[in-house]
Design a protein around this motif. Structure first.
Motif, short mmCIF file in Angstrom:
data_model
loop_
_atom_site.label_atom_id
_atom_site.label_comp_id
_atom_site.label_asym_id
_atom_site.label_seq_id
_atom_site.Cartn_x
_atom_site.Cartn_y
_atom_site.Cartn_z
N UNK A 102 -3.58 10.86 1.45
CA UNK A 102 -4.56 11.41 2.38
C UNK A 102 -4.26 10.88 3.78
N UNK A 103 -4.99 11.40 4.78
CA UNK A 103 -4.65 11.12 6.17
C UNK A 103 -4.75 9.65 6.53
N UNK A 104 -5.63 8.91 5.84
CA UNK A 104 -5.77 7.49 6.16
C UNK A 104 -5.28 6.57 5.05
N UNK A 105 -4.47 7.10 4.14
CA UNK A 105 -3.93 6.25 3.08
C UNK A 105 -3.66 7.02 1.80
N UNK A 106 -4.14 6.50 0.69
CA UNK A 106 -4.06 7.25 -0.56
C UNK A 106 -5.22 6.86 -1.46
N UNK A 107 -5.61 7.81 -2.31
CA UNK A 107 -6.57 7.55 -3.37
C UNK A 107 -5.84 7.68 -4.69
N UNK A 108 -6.31 6.98 -5.71
CA UNK A 108 -5.60 6.99 -6.97
C UNK A 108 -6.48 6.43 -8.07
N UNK A 109 -5.87 6.34 -9.23
CA UNK A 109 -6.46 5.70 -10.39
C UNK A 109 -5.30 4.99 -11.07
N UNK A 110 -5.44 4.65 -12.35
CA UNK A 110 -4.30 4.08 -13.04
C UNK A 110 -4.59 2.78 -13.76
N UNK A 111 -3.54 1.95 -13.86
CA UNK A 111 -3.61 0.71 -14.64
C UNK A 111 -3.03 -0.44 -13.84
N UNK A 112 -3.62 -1.63 -13.95
CA UNK A 112 -3.09 -2.78 -13.22
C UNK A 112 -1.76 -3.25 -13.78
N UNK A 113 -0.97 -3.91 -12.94
CA UNK A 113 0.29 -4.46 -13.41
C UNK A 113 0.04 -5.60 -14.39
N UNK A 114 0.98 -5.91 -15.27
CA UNK A 114 0.81 -7.01 -16.23
C UNK A 114 0.51 -8.33 -15.51
N UNK A 115 -0.46 -9.06 -16.03
CA UNK A 115 -0.83 -10.34 -15.45
C UNK A 115 -1.84 -10.26 -14.34
N UNK A 116 -2.25 -9.03 -13.98
CA UNK A 116 -3.22 -8.86 -12.90
C UNK A 116 -4.62 -9.24 -13.36
N UNK A 117 -5.47 -9.61 -12.40
CA UNK A 117 -6.87 -9.92 -12.69
C UNK A 117 -7.75 -8.68 -12.68
N UNK A 118 -7.20 -7.53 -12.28
CA UNK A 118 -7.99 -6.30 -12.26
C UNK A 118 -8.29 -5.83 -13.69
N UNK A 119 -9.48 -5.25 -13.87
CA UNK A 119 -9.82 -4.65 -15.15
C UNK A 119 -8.98 -3.40 -15.37
N UNK A 120 -8.73 -3.10 -16.62
CA UNK A 120 -7.96 -1.92 -17.00
C UNK A 120 -8.90 -0.91 -17.66
N UNK A 121 -8.93 0.35 -17.18
CA UNK A 121 -8.17 0.96 -16.09
C UNK A 121 -8.77 0.62 -14.72
N UNK A 122 -8.06 1.06 -13.69
CA UNK A 122 -8.45 0.70 -12.33
C UNK A 122 -9.62 1.50 -11.79
N UNK A 123 -9.97 2.63 -12.41
CA UNK A 123 -11.03 3.47 -11.88
C UNK A 123 -10.56 4.24 -10.66
N UNK A 124 -11.50 4.57 -9.77
CA UNK A 124 -11.17 5.30 -8.55
C UNK A 124 -11.00 4.31 -7.41
N UNK A 125 -9.82 4.34 -6.78
CA UNK A 125 -9.52 3.36 -5.73
C UNK A 125 -8.96 4.06 -4.50
N UNK A 126 -8.96 3.31 -3.39
CA UNK A 126 -8.36 3.82 -2.16
C UNK A 126 -7.67 2.68 -1.43
N UNK A 127 -6.46 2.97 -0.92
CA UNK A 127 -5.72 2.03 -0.09
C UNK A 127 -5.49 2.64 1.28
N UNK A 128 -5.66 1.85 2.31
CA UNK A 128 -5.39 2.32 3.67
C UNK A 128 -4.23 1.57 4.32
N UNK A 129 -3.49 0.79 3.53
CA UNK A 129 -2.33 0.05 4.07
C UNK A 129 -1.13 0.11 3.14
#
Length: 324
Positions: A102-129
């Motif tokens: 998207x114009x200010x970054x990206x939106x996504x879903x998915x799964x955290x990398x192995x060893x991450x502290x994020x819950x699996x699945x990631x749900x709805x997320x957005x990154x601007x960097x």
């Protein structure tokens, strides 16, 4: 999970789940535009140039943040291609599913990398960097949206939810506030057994398209009603641009890419690399400010790019690997 052509079979119970126009509230994180992170470049050491890119399972591609870099969402994090150079991240190598630039970054879903502290699945997320950090807005630990579309210049997100929760049932929905409230789509006139993807118009939040085994369905009223723009064609991916739709399909087991003028409905067949059914086009991206630059990704993780509107193509990734 590797994307397969026509991965989801839509049965009657799925369509029944989204036959009303009800709104559902889901207030995990209060979204305030004024407090959302402004678009920014990642820190200088987050991406590093690589001479040996190895990509397994491409889950999307596009140009996030209105920039010139093509981003591939992969099974092991994002990679960038810019000015003939490949770059990979030094961290945050998450498996981004449903990736949408998207114009200010990206939106996504998915799964955290192995060893991450994020819950699996990631749900709805957005990154601007460019993926260095992201915010999770809804369904963390609950839903992985494989079918997600986002208007490049709008706040509208469309999803097909395969993972029923207490807060969101199975079916088609849209949201204008990063998943805090959802409207179920009525899907009038939509009849298909399988679909490839949902595509959102970059500027008009009410216009969407769905590629299916029966052709390309288009709605101009946010999914209340649909009509077939192309009939009797096996669509493997559809993209809505400002003026054109780009539709990848299989014709007699051959891969074809068509450009459809959204105003005149004029359709033309574009030149494409020589591709077979087992290596169909599964993603298409067009540069946000230069529609002559088009990129495609295939089922076997080949990526091609054109800078002349599809007249000629250069392979920039071959079977998921390229050595500079």
């Amino acid at each position: 999970m590797k994307k397969r052509i026509m991965m989801v079979g839509l049965v009657s119970v799925m369509l029944a789940a989204c036959s009303s126009n009800e709104k559902t509230e889901h207030n995990e994180h209060k979204v305030d535009k004024a407090t959302q992170e402004s678009p920014s470049s990642p820190s200088k050491d987050f991406y590093k140039e690589t001479k040996d890119v190895q990509v397994s399972h491409i889950h999307g591609l596009g140009y996030p943040g209105s920039g010139d870099a093509l981003m591939l969402a992969t099974h092991h994090g994002p990679v960038l291609y810019e000015e003939g150079i490949w770059k990979e991240t030094t961290g945050e190598k998450h498996d981004y599913m449903g990736f949408q630039a998207v114009a200010d970054g990206f939106v996504s879903s998915g799964h955290p990398e192995p060893g991450s502290d994020y819950k699996n699945p990631l749900g709805l997320l957005k990154s601007t960097n460019a993926g260095e950090t992201f915010k999770q807005y809804a369904f963390e630990g609950e839903i992985d949206f494989h079918y997600l579309a986002a208007g490049y210049n709008t706040e509208r997100i469309y999803v097909f939810n395969e993972m029923t929760t207490k807060k969101l049932g199975n079916g088609f929905y849209y949201s204008d506030d990063l998943g805090q409230a959802w409207t179920a789509m009525e899907m009038g006139g939509f009849k298909a057994d399988m679909m490839s993807n949902i595509a959102a118009h970059p500027d008009d939040p009410e216009t969407i398209a769905i590629g299916t085994d029966r052709g390309l369905y288009v709605s101009k009223d946010a999914g209340k009603t649909f009509s077939l723009a192309t009939k009797g064609k096996m669509i493997t991916y559809a993209l809505l641009g400002k003026q054109h739709a780009y539709v990848a399909e299989l014709v007699d087991d051959q891969v074809q890419l068509n450009q459809i003028n959204l105003s005149s409905k004029e359709e033309k067949t574009m030149a494409t690399p020589e591709l077979k059914k087992d290596n169909a086009i599964i993603y298409v991206a067009v540069h946000p400010t230069d529609d002559k630059e088009i990129s495609i990704a295939t089922l076997q993780n080949d990526v091609y790019q054109s800078t002349d509107g599809g007249e000629s193509w250069t392979q920039i990734l071959a079977a998921g690997t390229v050595s500079n």
